[in-house]
Design an enzyme around this catalytic site. Structure first.
Site, PDB file in Angstrom:
ATOM      1  N   VAL A  36       6.015  -7.336   2.477  1.00 11.04           N
ATOM      2  CA  VAL A  36       6.508  -7.095   1.117  1.00 11.04           C
ATOM      3  C   VAL A  36       7.921  -6.506   1.095  1.00 11.04           C
ATOM      4  CG1 VAL A  36       5.613  -4.712   0.842  1.00 11.04           C
ATOM      5  CG2 VAL A  36       5.832  -6.208  -1.142  1.00 11.04           C
ATOM      6  N   HIS A  77      10.776 -14.098  15.603  1.00 12.67           N
ATOM      7  CA  HIS A  77      11.300 -12.784  15.223  1.00 12.67           C
ATOM      8  C   HIS A  77      12.818 -12.757  15.420  1.00 12.67           C
ATOM      9  CE1 HIS A  77      11.729  -8.447  15.003  1.00 12.67           C
ATOM     10  NE2 HIS A  77      10.457  -8.336  14.694  1.00 12.67           N
ATOM     11  N   GLY A  87      14.729 -10.369  16.160  1.00 15.38           N
ATOM     12  CA  GLY A  87      15.246  -9.332  17.059  1.00 15.38           C
ATOM     13  C   GLY A  87      15.325  -9.692  18.524  1.00 15.38           C
ATOM     14  N   TYR A  88      14.620 -10.733  18.960  1.00 12.44           N
ATOM     15  CA  TYR A  88      14.464 -10.912  20.417  1.00 12.44           C
ATOM     16  C   TYR A  88      14.725 -12.325  20.915  1.00 12.44           C
ATOM     17  CZ  TYR A  88      11.970  -6.669  19.250  1.00 12.44           C
ATOM     18  OH  TYR A  88      11.653  -5.439  18.748  1.00 12.44           O
ATOM     19  N   GLU A  92       0.694  -7.711  15.115  1.00 13.71           N
ATOM     20  CA  GLU A  92       1.773  -8.577  15.615  1.00 13.71           C
ATOM     21  C   GLU A  92       1.561  -8.891  17.102  1.00 13.71           C
ATOM     22  OE1 GLU A  92       6.113  -8.437  14.238  1.00 13.71           O
ATOM     23  OE2 GLU A  92       6.152  -7.308  16.113  1.00 13.71           O
ATOM     24  N   VAL A 133       0.854  -1.193   0.000  1.00 15.74           N
ATOM     25  CA  VAL A 133       0.000   0.000   0.000  1.00 15.74           C
ATOM     26  C   VAL A 133       0.893   1.248   0.000  1.00 15.74           C
ATOM     27  CG1 VAL A 133      -1.844   1.230   1.223  1.00 15.74           C
ATOM     28  CG2 VAL A 133      -1.795  -1.285   1.226  1.00 15.74           C
TER      29      VAL A 133
HETATM   30  C1  UD2 Z   1       7.466  -4.962  11.750  1.00 17.89           C
HETATM   31  C2  UD2 Z   1       7.027  -6.384  11.591  1.00 17.89           C
HETATM   32  C3  UD2 Z   1       5.813  -6.338  10.705  1.00 17.89           C
HETATM   33  C4  UD2 Z   1       4.694  -5.549  11.368  1.00 17.89           C
HETATM   34  C5  UD2 Z   1       5.217  -4.159  11.695  1.00 17.89           C
HETATM   35  C6  UD2 Z   1       4.280  -3.403  12.591  1.00 17.89           C
HETATM   36  C7  UD2 Z   1       8.556  -8.330  11.345  1.00 17.89           C
HETATM   37  C8  UD2 Z   1       9.960  -8.697  11.058  1.00 17.89           C
HETATM   38  N1  UD2 Z   1       8.200  -7.058  11.078  1.00 17.89           N
HETATM   39  O1  UD2 Z   1       7.948  -4.652  10.419  1.00 17.89           O
HETATM   40  O2  UD2 Z   1       5.375  -7.581  10.391  1.00 17.89           O
HETATM   41  O3  UD2 Z   1       4.246  -6.230  12.518  1.00 17.89           O
HETATM   42  O4  UD2 Z   1       6.447  -4.179  12.351  1.00 17.89           O
HETATM   43  O5  UD2 Z   1       3.456  -2.643  11.812  1.00 17.89           O
HETATM   44  O6  UD2 Z   1       7.793  -9.115  11.811  1.00 17.89           O
HETATM   45  N2  UD2 Z   1       2.588  -1.788   4.600  1.00 17.89           N
HETATM   46  C9  UD2 Z   1       2.215  -1.183   3.406  1.00 17.89           C
HETATM   47  N3  UD2 Z   1       2.224   0.176   3.334  1.00 17.89           N
HETATM   48  C10 UD2 Z   1       2.572   0.982   4.376  1.00 17.89           C
HETATM   49  C11 UD2 Z   1       2.958   0.370   5.578  1.00 17.89           C
HETATM   50  C12 UD2 Z   1       2.969  -1.019   5.658  1.00 17.89           C
HETATM   51  O7  UD2 Z   1       1.878  -1.872   2.440  1.00 17.89           O
HETATM   52  O8  UD2 Z   1       2.569   2.217   4.212  1.00 17.89           O
HETATM   53  C13 UD2 Z   1       2.545  -3.259   4.689  1.00 17.89           C
HETATM   54  C14 UD2 Z   1       3.679  -3.929   3.916  1.00 17.89           C
HETATM   55  O9  UD2 Z   1       3.226  -5.172   3.445  1.00 17.89           O
HETATM   56  C15 UD2 Z   1       4.752  -4.132   4.944  1.00 17.89           C
HETATM   57  C16 UD2 Z   1       3.927  -4.423   6.192  1.00 17.89           C
HETATM   58  O10 UD2 Z   1       2.733  -3.652   6.060  1.00 17.89           O
HETATM   59  O11 UD2 Z   1       5.622  -5.187   4.588  1.00 17.89           O
HETATM   60  C17 UD2 Z   1       4.619  -4.082   7.516  1.00 17.89           C
HETATM   61  O12 UD2 Z   1       5.202  -2.832   7.342  1.00 17.89           O
HETATM   62  P1  UD2 Z   1       6.205  -2.088   8.321  1.00 17.89           P
HETATM   63  O13 UD2 Z   1       7.010  -1.120   7.556  1.00 17.89           O
HETATM   64  O14 UD2 Z   1       5.418  -1.577   9.469  1.00 17.89           O
HETATM   65  O15 UD2 Z   1       7.102  -3.259   8.757  1.00 17.89           O
HETATM   66  P2  UD2 Z   1       8.395  -3.394   9.656  1.00 17.89           P
HETATM   67  O16 UD2 Z   1       9.459  -3.757   8.693  1.00 17.89           O
HETATM   68  O17 UD2 Z   1       8.602  -2.275  10.585  1.00 17.89           O
END
Ligand code: UD2
Length: 306
Positions: free
Chosen positions: A165, A186, A188-189, A256, A76
């Site tokens: 993604v 995960h 990280g922990y 999560e 998204v």
């Molecule tokens: C962590 C978690 C993730 C999620 C997030 C909390 C792991 C290693 N990572 O990742 O699963 O729990 O924290 O939100 O478990 N996305 C979009 N558009 C956006 C924002 C997010 O499409 O503007 C979707 C996308 O598929 C992405 C996922 O949501 O891969 C999680 O995004 P994130 O950037 O919050 O993930 P991250 O890497 O901080």
């Protein structure tokens, strides 16, 4: 036939493993193996690490079952930029030789890259609205996964994996990961005490975990299993997230946190080691012999809507 008769008398693709007669492979041992990791949970679910399974044997077992695997991935807003690498590397490493149907959820359907997929593999695009808050994009995934299973996948696919993604495949992710309910530890922990896991710690939330509770800290970025199990997980996490929202509370790590609460009560039947979701910025720990899937380094300020 009643539904009860069907579920009692027909095997799920996860049971009754039939080997190929004449298949040559290394003799397994019960006294020699990896000693630097734990490969069984206290409830006797396998924890999958490199060196604990034979991919050739497992693939031959599951080829006979002609299984199918659905994948959900959300892209998204600016996260569409990660789609190409995700799809291209999935072709190289994710269930190669099996039937895979990738479901992309995006607000930019025209920007989904065209990636050549092998026979038996396909991609569908679903339009979803954008949001001003990344927390909402992340959390609403559970609702969309629940609906996808109910409306499109039931009776069609066997397994489903729900993946972030902003990640790439670097090594095999295949039949060794199949199970009824599959969680990924995960990266990280996993060396920390449970009291330091970033669970939701406010008792007002339905995702609450007390300091002396919890097995592992699982990823929101990768989970899966049989459709029926993942449907129950998604439905429960969605409901708990929404009921919390009605009371003005959002769990620390959105879906999560709810997933971690769910897996505490509903133990996963298979646990995947952090090989299955590493993070590119983290140096590789010695017990990680292979990185299979890893989150790319990104600048949150540039890509998130808030
Ligand atoms: C962590 C978690 C993730 C999620 C997030 C909390 C792991 C290693 N990572 O990742 O699963 O729990 O924290 O939100 O478990 N996305 C979009 N558009 C956006 C924002 C997010 O499409 O503007 C979707 C996308 O598929 C992405 C996922 O949501 O891969 C999680 O995004 P994130 O950037 O919050 O993930 P991250 O890497 O901080």
């Amino acid at each position: 036939m009643t539904e009860r008769f069907v579920s009692e008398h027909f095997k799920s693709p996860d049971s009754h493993l039939v080997a190929t007669d004449g298949l040559q492979y290394q003799q397994p041992s019960i006294t020699h193996g990896r000693t630097d990791i734990v490969s069984l949970t206290p409830w006797l679910a396998p924890i999958v690490w490199e060196g604990t399974f034979n991919p050739v044997l497992l693939d031959s077992v599951y080829q006979k079952k002609n299984i199918s695997i659905a994948v959900t991935v959300f892209a998204v807003g600016k996260y569409i930029m990660f789609m190409k690498d995700f799809l291209e590397t999935a072709e190289q490493h994710f269930f190669v030789g099996f039937r895979v149907h990738v479901h992309v959820f995006t607000d930019r359907p025209n920007e989904v890259p065209k990636v050549k997929m092998a026979d038996g593999r396909k991609l569908s695009v679903h339009s979803v609205p954008n949001s001003k808050r990344w927390q909402e994009i992340s959390a609403r995934r559970m609702e969309m996964i629940q609906k996808l299973i109910e409306e499109k996948l039931k009776g069609d696919m066997d397994y489903i994996f729900c993946l972030d993604v902003d990640s790439k495949f670097h090594g095999r992710w295949g039949t060794e990961s199949l199970g009824e309910l599959v969680a990924v530890i995960h990266p990280g922990y996993y060396r920390d005490h449970r009291s330091r896991f970033p669970y939701e710690r406010r008792s007002a939330s339905r995702a609450y975990m007390a300091p002396d509770e919890g097995d592992f800290y699982y990823c929101g970025g990768a989970f899966g299993g049989l459709l029926k199990e993942v449907h129950q997980l998604a439905q429960t996490c969605r409901k708990n997230f929404e009921d919390d929202a009605k009371e003005g509370i959002e769990a620390a790590w959105q879906e999560e946190s709810h997933l971690n609460r769910y897996m505490w009560i509903n133990k996963p039947s298979k646990v995947l080691s952090p090989e299955y979701l590493w993070q590119d910025f983290k140096p590789r720990n010695p017990e990680i012999l292979i990185i299979r899937f890893s989150g790319v380094v990104k600048n949150y300020n540039d890509i998130r809507p808030n």
